[in-house]
Design a protein around this motif. Structure first.
Motif, PDB file in Angstrom:
ATOM      1  N   VAL A 126      68.890  77.740  35.592  1.00 13.22           N
ATOM      2  CA  VAL A 126      67.914  76.447  35.461  1.00 13.22           C
ATOM      3  C   VAL A 126      67.931  76.304  33.901  1.00 13.22           C
ATOM      4  CG1 VAL A 126      65.652  75.351  35.754  1.00 13.22           C
ATOM      5  CG2 VAL A 126      66.885  76.301  37.575  1.00 13.22           C
ATOM      6  N   ALA A 127      67.611  77.247  33.195  1.00 10.19           N
ATOM      7  CA  ALA A 127      67.295  77.149  31.781  1.00 10.19           C
ATOM      8  C   ALA A 127      68.724  76.793  31.155  1.00 10.19           C
ATOM      9  CB  ALA A 127      66.714  78.554  31.138  1.00 10.19           C
ATOM     10  N   MET A 128      69.755  77.466  31.614  1.00 12.60           N
ATOM     11  CA  MET A 128      70.986  77.230  31.008  1.00 12.60           C
ATOM     12  C   MET A 128      71.220  75.606  31.162  1.00 12.60           C
ATOM     13  SD  MET A 128      73.699  80.239  31.916  1.00 12.60           S
ATOM     14  CE  MET A 128      72.903  81.934  31.446  1.00 12.60           C
ATOM     15  N   LEU A 129      71.135  75.124  32.684  1.00  4.94           N
ATOM     16  CA  LEU A 129      71.524  73.552  32.770  1.00  4.94           C
ATOM     17  C   LEU A 129      70.621  72.836  31.914  1.00  4.94           C
ATOM     18  CD1 LEU A 129      71.854  73.914  36.623  1.00  4.94           C
ATOM     19  CD2 LEU A 129      73.412  73.754  35.038  1.00  4.94           C
ATOM     20  N   ILE A 130      69.406  73.273  31.737  1.00  8.66           N
ATOM     21  CA  ILE A 130      68.667  72.233  31.024  1.00  8.66           C
ATOM     22  C   ILE A 130      68.896  72.395  29.480  1.00  8.66           C
ATOM     23  CG2 ILE A 130      66.189  71.967  30.092  1.00  8.66           C
ATOM     24  CD1 ILE A 130      65.228  72.723  32.923  1.00  8.66           C
ATOM     25  N   GLY A 131      69.241  73.745  29.171  1.00  4.77           N
ATOM     26  CA  GLY A 131      69.847  73.902  27.698  1.00  4.77           C
ATOM     27  C   GLY A 131      71.118  72.892  27.474  1.00  4.77           C
ATOM     28  N   LEU A 132      71.940  72.955  28.231  1.00  7.47           N
ATOM     29  CA  LEU A 132      73.289  72.110  28.289  1.00  7.47           C
ATOM     30  C   LEU A 132      72.821  70.742  28.357  1.00  7.47           C
ATOM     31  CD1 LEU A 132      75.645  73.830  30.753  1.00  7.47           C
ATOM     32  CD2 LEU A 132      75.943  73.878  27.991  1.00  7.47           C
ATOM     33  N   LEU A 189      66.104  65.200  39.483  1.00  3.44           N
ATOM     34  CA  LEU A 189      66.115  66.428  38.641  1.00  3.44           C
ATOM     35  C   LEU A 189      64.758  67.120  38.738  1.00  3.44           C
ATOM     36  CD1 LEU A 189      67.957  65.368  35.248  1.00  3.44           C
ATOM     37  CD2 LEU A 189      68.771  66.811  37.243  1.00  3.44           C
ATOM     38  N   ALA A 190      63.592  66.253  38.827  1.00  6.29           N
ATOM     39  CA  ALA A 190      62.417  66.945  38.854  1.00  6.29           C
ATOM     40  C   ALA A 190      62.061  67.344  40.411  1.00  6.29           C
ATOM     41  CB  ALA A 190      61.188  65.696  38.515  1.00  6.29           C
ATOM     42  N   THR A 191      62.667  66.759  41.488  1.00  2.00           N
ATOM     43  CA  THR A 191      62.694  67.245  42.483  1.00  2.00           C
ATOM     44  C   THR A 191      63.239  68.688  42.599  1.00  2.00           C
ATOM     45  OG1 THR A 191      62.814  65.064  43.741  1.00  2.00           O
ATOM     46  CG2 THR A 191      63.178  66.947  45.154  1.00  2.00           C
ATOM     47  N   GLY A 192      64.693  68.755  42.076  1.00  2.00           N
ATOM     48  CA  GLY A 192      65.329  69.984  41.983  1.00  2.00           C
ATOM     49  C   GLY A 192      64.614  71.239  41.464  1.00  2.00           C
ATOM     50  N   PHE A 193      63.813  70.977  40.380  1.00  2.00           N
ATOM     51  CA  PHE A 193      63.178  71.864  39.448  1.00  2.00           C
ATOM     52  C   PHE A 193      62.185  72.331  40.073  1.00  2.00           C
ATOM     53  CE2 PHE A 193      65.313  69.705  35.540  1.00  2.00           C
ATOM     54  CZ  PHE A 193      66.250  70.435  35.601  1.00  2.00           C
ATOM     55  N   ALA A 194      61.388  71.275  40.758  1.00  5.21           N
ATOM     56  CA  ALA A 194      59.946  71.553  41.501  1.00  5.21           C
ATOM     57  C   ALA A 194      60.553  72.427  42.631  1.00  5.21           C
ATOM     58  CB  ALA A 194      59.753  70.312  42.081  1.00  5.21           C
ATOM     59  N   VAL A 195      61.626  72.303  43.388  1.00  4.62           N
ATOM     60  CA  VAL A 195      61.983  73.108  44.512  1.00  4.62           C
ATOM     61  C   VAL A 195      62.198  74.713  44.075  1.00  4.62           C
ATOM     62  CG1 VAL A 195      63.625  73.774  46.307  1.00  4.62           C
ATOM     63  CG2 VAL A 195      62.605  71.337  45.941  1.00  4.62           C
ATOM     64  N   LEU A 196      62.881  74.689  42.841  1.00  6.31           N
ATOM     65  CA  LEU A 196      63.217  75.948  42.220  1.00  6.31           C
ATOM     66  C   LEU A 196      62.095  76.437  41.630  1.00  6.31           C
ATOM     67  CD1 LEU A 196      66.601  75.276  40.344  1.00  6.31           C
ATOM     68  CD2 LEU A 196      66.190  76.396  42.496  1.00  6.31           C
ATOM     69  N   ALA A 197      61.054  76.036  41.176  1.00  5.00           N
ATOM     70  CA  ALA A 197      59.942  76.561  40.650  1.00  5.00           C
ATOM     71  C   ALA A 197      59.140  77.269  41.979  1.00  5.00           C
ATOM     72  CB  ALA A 197      59.025  75.464  39.991  1.00  5.00           C
ATOM     73  N   ILE A 198      59.113  76.363  42.963  1.00  8.61           N
ATOM     74  CA  ILE A 198      58.314  76.806  44.009  1.00  8.61           C
ATOM     75  C   ILE A 198      58.923  78.011  44.692  1.00  8.61           C
ATOM     76  CG2 ILE A 198      57.564  76.321  46.455  1.00  8.61           C
ATOM     77  CD1 ILE A 198      57.661  73.185  45.609  1.00  8.61           C
ATOM     78  N   PHE A 199      60.350  77.916  44.535  1.00  6.41           N
ATOM     79  CA  PHE A 199      61.033  79.189  45.020  1.00  6.41           C
ATOM     80  C   PHE A 199      60.657  80.469  44.320  1.00  6.41           C
ATOM     81  CE2 PHE A 199      64.781  82.001  44.452  1.00  6.41           C
ATOM     82  CZ  PHE A 199      64.924  82.346  45.921  1.00  6.41           C
ATOM     83  N   ILE A 200      60.841  80.181  42.894  1.00  9.23           N
ATOM     84  CA  ILE A 200      60.382  81.399  42.050  1.00  9.23           C
ATOM     85  C   ILE A 200      58.905  81.925  42.368  1.00  9.23           C
ATOM     86  CG2 ILE A 200      60.266  82.110  39.585  1.00  9.23           C
ATOM     87  CD1 ILE A 200      62.733  80.236  39.211  1.00  9.23           C
ATOM     88  N   SER A 201      58.225  80.883  42.331  1.00  9.02           N
ATOM     89  CA  SER A 201      56.715  81.125  42.496  1.00  9.02           C
ATOM     90  C   SER A 201      56.492  82.151  43.840  1.00  9.02           C
ATOM     91  CB  SER A 201      55.901  79.979  42.378  1.00  9.02           C
ATOM     92  OG  SER A 201      55.845  79.305  41.343  1.00  9.02           O
ATOM     93  N   CYS A 202      57.256  81.493  45.058  1.00  9.23           N
ATOM     94  CA  CYS A 202      56.874  82.344  46.169  1.00  9.23           C
ATOM     95  C   CYS A 202      57.330  83.726  45.962  1.00  9.23           C
ATOM     96  CB  CYS A 202      57.700  81.671  47.241  1.00  9.23           C
ATOM     97  SG  CYS A 202      57.113  80.168  47.656  1.00  9.23           S
ATOM     98  N   LEU A 203      58.396  84.163  45.233  1.00  8.03           N
ATOM     99  CA  LEU A 203      58.929  85.496  44.973  1.00  8.03           C
ATOM    100  C   LEU A 203      57.782  86.166  44.322  1.00  8.03           C
ATOM    101  CD1 LEU A 203      62.891  84.998  43.626  1.00  8.03           C
ATOM    102  CD2 LEU A 203      61.914  85.754  45.884  1.00  8.03           C
ATOM    103  N   GLY A 204      57.141  85.379  43.308  1.00  6.89           N
ATOM    104  CA  GLY A 204      56.113  86.151  42.390  1.00  6.89           C
ATOM    105  C   GLY A 204      54.920  86.448  43.407  1.00  6.89           C
TER     106      GLY A 204
END
Length: 879
Positions: free
Chosen positions: A109-115, A756-771
């Motif tokens: 995600v950071a790479m895509l946003i960086g690009l 894009l916001a939806t995609g990032f929200a889903v990934l953020a929730i996924f990562i948060s669930c891992l936490g």
């Protein structure tokens, strides 16, 4: 008795000064522990044996030190670190998968946003003179409001060149970029281009592949982009070949330039023709040569090296005001320069003040990228510390046999770096797989910068930094365990139930994770609601089956009745009309209107659209009062149909029959309002509809509007329409647009942001669930015996599930409480830029909080129920 002196002497002789005291202190603590457990005699033997075992690693360290190389960074130790790290990853497959997967997703995600950020921030930098190029713009005041526009009058170009020439290196008047027909022999193409003055290629530093930059100095010339030249001429040399523009202007190819990159303002500019050819091609352009009130053109400039945008803007401020008629000075026209560096990111204006633009999204997604990566790092820390209890005895044994803290830190950092290195490779793979989708959503043509040294420097630095940050906390935390307490199982982690403050850092991190996730959920819902709110706004006409064809060449004109008759006879259409603007845009605005009761201080500016008789039936506009244009009434050539906004703007109660005069007293024409229609949304769906006049005129039209027959499929109707057009107008390519698609394109920017916001929200929730999973694992691991005792005493699975879940529910509620005001503040400010906007309803926050809570419970329940179903005999056996 004290430990044997010979063993102590050996440690002092071979031990390195940086670690001697630490090692001796740890051994003394072990000696005291052994005295209590196995007796003094055996303790002395154990102490001596441990000292002998330490001689080899300490001697190695001392030898390595002589070569100024830290022992824990020696090649041998690094190899050992990586070997142990790999074994730990293989041994704990689930945790390794979660760690590597979470980091990989966060890094991808950071790479895509960086690009995306790189693409946005490098916009227009293809032009070598990027820092010196500007567009000449103007601001005018009307009815107390300041309007900023790019359209300028024809004579302004010569005015700046004559009176302010020392401030500019190049000046170039230009037409608006638009679709034109390029014809070569039997080949016909519809391509986007414009007319510019000869200095344009040098100003914009176009890379000429063939021909010369001076090509536009020839009056009947044309410069083609590389792709168009190949499409038209194939492998043949295009230079000096003769073509036609719009089937009326003969031109010769004098140059071929490299295609302009996609992340540039002129990316769709596929050909450039001379400005002088444009000015002599149309009578209305020739009439506007000395008209300061006709704002129909563009002007680009490159300032001299010794000047600045600010100083030049101050000098040219009154360049138009000093030349307009006295009656037009009330508009207070002010000329200024808008730098190329701001064209893309800072293009919004309000009351004469630059208010930002896409730069807001650059900052937003930059912050989102940082937070998503931070969430992934937080997960690594939580999952690593969750495993600390099982590695406590390992740490104690390592310290007992001679490992110093720096070695343990090196071990844990090497494990972290190994995980991050694997995650980095996996992230690159994820970026490669997702980049086509990301380009489509973001409307970009980005690629991974494989050959760019900066990419690899940033990638390696990014990996090292992430590995060090991710591994720093567990490395420092786990390596701080005292060996005696670690071997006795008396680590800080094991006292978590009594020392509750130890868990606070992890809980803070989880709260931070879900604060970001909930904020993104709320933002996604609001963006979606704003788009749907505007899409569902009444548009005043029917878009279904509405086709538009631009009249790009003279062959279109004078054939309206023939086309209409042939198309209606074929059954492909229901009705057909012509108009001066496309249905989804307004191309002309005019002033100078007068009517009875008009406020003399009111600047009467109206959108003016010329149409033919059947326009209303074709688009299906809806009447509030009066009637439509009719062929029955010959007087309708001097009639008006107006919209509701016009009636409100004019302040008249009975509009039908009102006479409106247009023009100066000697040349004024009188028009009578015959009908009032509901507001048609032709421009931005987010803004109020402007006051509009519709007039009959068969000569001042540029578009053909067709209503397809709903009884037939669109593909069948289009095929029949194309056949008729190719028969009646064979010299023009059949190029059409659908009104519903053009209207939908007006939401493209907001929909991209929402997707894009939806995609990032889903990934953020996924990562948060891992936490959350990591923290749940940690808590369950520490409370295993407590759960066993409670089960023995009769606690049910539901009781234990509630006991283990309540703390996490509390954390999510705290995150929700923090995220709500932050999200409201940011989204309220974002919505203010839309005059027609949705409301921020309370249920959006409630639904977001409920969703986050549900996801949390589902995540935590896996570990909670697993622990609750565990056989208490197994959890209590070690007691």
């Amino acid at each position: 008795m004290k430990p044997p002196r010979w063993a102590t002497w050996l440690l002092e002789a071979f031990g390195h000064p940086d670690s001697r005291e630490e090692v001796q202190g740890d051994l003394l603590e072990l000696y005291a522990y052994w005295v209590q457990t196995v007796g003094e005699r055996k303790a002395r033997w154990r102490y001596g044996l441990s000292a002998l075992k330490l001689l080899r690693p300490l001697a190695r360290r001392k030898s390595a030190t002589e070569y100024s190389t830290p022992f824990f960074l020696s090649p041998v130790m690094i190899r050992n670190y990586l070997k142990v790290a790999f074994r730990n990853l293989v041994k704990n497959k689930v945790y390794s998968f979660i760690n590597i997967g979470g980091l990989a997703v966060g890094m991808a995600v950071a790479m895509l946003i960086g690009l995306w950020l790189y693409d946005e921030l490098s916009f227009d930098k293809y032009h070598k003179n990027y820092d010196r190029i500007a567009q000449v713009m103007q601001q005018q005041t009307s009815n107390g409001k300041i309007y900023t526009q790019t359209a300028i009058p024809f004579p302004l170009g010569s005015e700046l060149r004559t009176k302010y020439g020392n401030d500019f290196k190049y000046l170039s008047m230009a037409s608006w970029e638009g679709e034109h027909i390029l014809t070569y022999g039997d080949k016909k193409f519809s391509k986007s281009g414009c007319y510019m003055e000869p200095d344009a290629p040098k100003m914009f530093s176009l890379t000429l592949l063939k021909g010369s930059e001076e090509g536009l100095k020839e009056p009947n010339s044309i410069l083609l982009s590389e792709s168009v030249a190949k499409a038209v001429f194939g492998k043949a040399d295009p230079l000096n070949k003769l073509m036609k523009i719009d089937n009326k202007l003969d031109v010769k190819v004098t140059g071929v330039y490299e295609d302009i990159p996609y992340n540039a303002y002129f990316r769709d500019l596929t050909f450039i023709a001379p400005w002088d050819l444009y000015t002599t091609s149309e009578p209305w352009i020739q009439r506007s040569r000395d008209q300061w009130g006709d704002n129909s053109y563009q002007l680009f400039a490159q300032i001299n090296d010794q000047t600045s945008y600010e100083s030049v803007s101050k000098r040219i401020l009154r360049a138009k005001y000093n030349n307009v008629e006295e009656s037009d000075k009330k508009y207070n026209a002010q000329i200024f320069l808008h730098p190329m560096r701001d064209w893309h990111l800072r293009s919004n204006w309000e009351e004469g003040v630059q208010t930002g633009g896409l730069i807001e999204y650059v900052w937003l997604f930059g912050i989102v990228g940082i937070f998503v990566l931070l969430l992934a790092c937080i997960n690594f820390m939580n999952l690593s510390t969750a495993r600390s209890e099982k590695r406590a005895k390992e740490i104690g044994i390592r310290k007992a046999v001679g490992s110093v803290r720096s070695q343990l830190i090196g071990q844990f950092l090497s494990e972290s770096l190994l995980v991050v290195a694997v995650a980095f490779v996996l992230a690159l793979l994820l970026v490669l797989l997702s980049l086509p989708w990301f380009n489509e959503v973001a409307n970009k043509r980005m690629t991974i910068l494989w050959t760019h040294p900066g990419f690899w420097l940033l990638g390696i630095g990014f990996t090292l930094l992430t590995g060090l940050i991710s591994g720093s906390y567990p490395a420092l935390y786990l390596s701080s365990f005292e060996p005696i307490k670690a071997l006795k199982g008396n680590t800080v982690a094991s006292r978590l139930q009594t020392v509750r403050f130890v868990s606070i850092p992890r809980k803070v991190l989880v709260v931070l994770q879900f604060t970001v996730s909930v904020s993104l959920i709320i933002g996604t819902i609001i963006v979606y609601r704003q788009i749907q709110f505007s899409k569902n706004r009444p548009i005043g006409y029917s878009r279904d089956g509405l086709m538009m064809i631009q009249m790009k060449s003279p062959e279109f004109y004078g054939k309206f009745e023939l086309l209409r008759s042939e198309l209606k006879k074929s059954g492909a259409i229901v009705e057909m009309a012509e108009s001066s603007s496309p249905i989804t845009s307004v191309w002309s605005n005019n002033g100078g209107f007068e009517w009875a009761g008009k406020d003399p201080n009111l600047d009467a500016d109206f959108s003016t659209i010329w149409v033919t008789h059947e326009f209303g039936k074709t688009v299906g506009w809806q009447f509030k009062e009066g009637r439509d244009f009719s062929r029955v009434f010959s007087t309708d050539s001097a009639s008006l149909v107006v919209n509701e906004a016009a009636v409100k703007f004019m302040g008249i109660k009975d509009p039908v029959g009102t006479v409106v005069r247009w023009g100066a007293d000697s040349n004024a024409r009188a028009f009578k309002i015959v009908g009032v229609i509901k507001d048609m949304i032709m421009d931005s769906p987010y803004d109020p509809v402007k006051q509009s006049f519709y007039l009959l005129d068969y000569d001042n039209v540029n578009w053909i509007d067709l209503k397809l027959n709903p009884a037939k499929s669109a593909s069948e109707s289009v095929a029949q329409i194309e056949a008729v057009f190719r028969r009646v107008i064979p010299s023009a390519p059949f190029d059409y647009k659908f009104a519903d698609q053009e209207f939908a394109a007006k939401f493209a920017a907001e929909e991209r942001i929402g997707t894009l916001a939806t995609g990032f929200a889903v990934l953020a929730i996924f990562i948060s669930c891992l936490g959350m999973f990591g923290l749940a694992s940690f808590v369950v691991e520490q409370r295993t015996k407590e759960i066993g005792v409670r089960k023995v005493l009769g606690a049910s699975v539901l009781n234990l599930w509630g006991l283990l879940s309540k703390d996490f529910v509390f954390l999510v509620l705290i995150a929700f409480g923090i995220a709500t005001p932050i999200a409201y503040y940011c989204l309220h400010g974002w919505l203010q830029k839309y005059e027609y906007r949705t409301e921020i309803s309370w249920w959006v926050f409630a639904a977001s909080g409920a969703g986050a809570l549900t996801i949390t419970l589902l995540t935590v329940s896996f570990q909670s129920i697993k622990a609750a179903l565990m056989n208490p005999v197994k959890s209590l056996r070690s007691e």
